[in-house]
Design a protein around this motif. Structure first.
Motif, PDB file in Angstrom:
ATOM      1  N   PRO A 174     -39.895-100.594   2.807  1.00 26.72           N
ATOM      2  CA  PRO A 174     -39.914-101.926   3.432  1.00 26.72           C
ATOM      3  C   PRO A 174     -41.121-102.723   2.959  1.00 26.72           C
ATOM      4  O   PRO A 174     -42.191-102.176   2.708  1.00 26.72           O
ATOM      5  CB  PRO A 174     -40.004-101.611   4.927  1.00 26.72           C
ATOM      6  N   ASP A 188     -42.683-107.201   2.562  1.00 28.61           N
ATOM      7  CA  ASP A 188     -42.663-108.497   3.220  1.00 28.61           C
ATOM      8  C   ASP A 188     -41.256-109.083   3.173  1.00 28.61           C
ATOM      9  O   ASP A 188     -40.458-108.756   2.294  1.00 28.61           O
ATOM     10  CB  ASP A 188     -43.668-109.442   2.556  1.00 28.61           C
ATOM     11  N   PRO A 189     -40.916-109.968   4.115  1.00 29.64           N
ATOM     12  CA  PRO A 189     -39.524-110.413   4.271  1.00 29.64           C
ATOM     13  C   PRO A 189     -39.003-111.316   3.165  1.00 29.64           C
ATOM     14  O   PRO A 189     -37.811-111.608   3.137  1.00 29.64           O
ATOM     15  CB  PRO A 189     -39.548-111.156   5.616  1.00 29.64           C
ATOM     16  N   VAL A 190     -39.852-111.804   2.264  1.00 31.92           N
ATOM     17  CA  VAL A 190     -39.364-112.666   1.185  1.00 31.92           C
ATOM     18  C   VAL A 190     -39.641-112.023  -0.177  1.00 31.92           C
ATOM     19  O   VAL A 190     -40.040-112.678  -1.130  1.00 31.92           O
ATOM     20  CB  VAL A 190     -39.972-114.084   1.254  1.00 31.92           C
ATOM     21  N   PRO A 201     -33.898-113.465  -0.206  1.00 33.88           N
ATOM     22  CA  PRO A 201     -34.432-113.366   1.146  1.00 33.88           C
ATOM     23  C   PRO A 201     -34.977-114.680   1.685  1.00 33.88           C
ATOM     24  O   PRO A 201     -35.229-114.797   2.877  1.00 33.88           O
ATOM     25  CB  PRO A 201     -35.539-112.313   1.017  1.00 33.88           C
ATOM     26  N   GLN A 202     -35.158-115.685   0.813  1.00 33.81           N
ATOM     27  CA  GLN A 202     -35.626-116.980   1.294  1.00 33.81           C
ATOM     28  C   GLN A 202     -34.541-117.753   2.035  1.00 33.81           C
ATOM     29  O   GLN A 202     -34.821-118.766   2.669  1.00 33.81           O
ATOM     30  CB  GLN A 202     -36.137-117.833   0.121  1.00 33.81           C
ATOM     31  N   SER A 235     -28.916-111.638   1.900  1.00 30.07           N
ATOM     32  CA  SER A 235     -30.335-111.784   2.226  1.00 30.07           C
ATOM     33  C   SER A 235     -31.201-110.846   1.399  1.00 30.07           C
ATOM     34  O   SER A 235     -32.397-111.091   1.215  1.00 30.07           O
ATOM     35  CB  SER A 235     -30.567-111.521   3.717  1.00 30.07           C
ATOM     36  N   TYR A 274     -35.870-101.560  -1.507  1.00 30.84           N
ATOM     37  CA  TYR A 274     -36.041-101.977  -0.113  1.00 30.84           C
ATOM     38  C   TYR A 274     -35.446-100.977   0.869  1.00 30.84           C
ATOM     39  O   TYR A 274     -35.800-100.957   2.043  1.00 30.84           O
ATOM     40  CB  TYR A 274     -35.412-103.359   0.110  1.00 30.84           C
TER      41      TYR A 274
END
Length: 212
Positions: free
Chosen positions: A98, A100-102, A204-205, A200, A94
């Motif tokens: 970068p 997706d956020p989850v 990340p959830q 996180s 990461y």
């Protein structure tokens, strides 16, 4: 050669194709397998990982890359078709990629590279998701993961009859899982001290805590 800063040294380890054969007792434990009554099954474990040397316990992420492939092949009783299933655990970079956020930094995923060359997929979809958050595995923990899930009786005997095995696994869990667990636990701590490994990134959830 004199090394003034051991923590400046990178290391890499690779385990290629460690084979585990299923005996009759192991196959009996797969009583809910489909197709039913598997036979002549074997599991192949491959682990590749690397990181930065550190003196003492890790307080941050111990790895900068990690990939664990678990491939199982075998036949169903009376059938000539070779069946295959696989699991894949890796570390998402990461820091440089970068996404997706989850997308958990360490996640386990059904399928992976081992199933990409299959010609027939039957009635199954093999999707990119879900990527399930999972603690990282080094070589020791990868082997113990296989024993725990596919050969539990053998693992029980190892733990009870060979104290050295238990010591090796315990040491690996402290080295690898302790910082991972602390990173997640810090998410709920209302401390202003900076965390060396972000909770996180591990899960990340997690929804940010309310202020106050």
């Amino acid at each position: 050669m004199s090394v003034t800063d051991p923590e400046s040294i990178d290391w890499n380890v690779r385990l290629d194709g460690l084979i585990f054969d299923f005996d009759d007792d192991d196959l009996h434990d797969q009583r809910h397998a489909r197709p039913a009554k598997p036979e002549a099954m074997e599991l192949e474990l491959t682990v590749a990982l690397g990181g930065r040397c550190q003196i003492g316990d890790y307080t941050s992420d111990p790895f900068d890359h990690l990939c664990v492939e678990c491939l199982i092949e075998g036949y169903s009783e009376g059938a000539s078709t070779l069946y295959r299933t696989a699991w894949h655990l890796d570390r998402h970079g990461y820091e440089t990629s970068p996404t997706d956020p989850v997308h958990p930094v360490y996640h386990i995923h059904f399928g992976g590279n081992a199933l990409k060359d299959m010609e027939e997929y039957g009635h199954h979809f093999f999707l990119d998701t879900p990527r399930i958050a999972h603690p990282p595995l080094d070589v020791v923990l990868g082997i113990d993961f296989v024993l725990s899930n596919y050969f539990p009786n053998r693992r029980t005997r190892l733990m009870s009859d060979y104290a050295t095995y238990a010591d090796i696994v315990r040491s690996a869990q402290r080295r690898v899982w302790r910082p991972y667990s602390h990173a997640a636990a810090r998410w709920w701590q209302r401390s202003r001290q900076p965390a060396e490994w972000s909770g996180s990134a591990v899960w990340p959830q997690l929804v940010p805590l309310r202020a106050g």
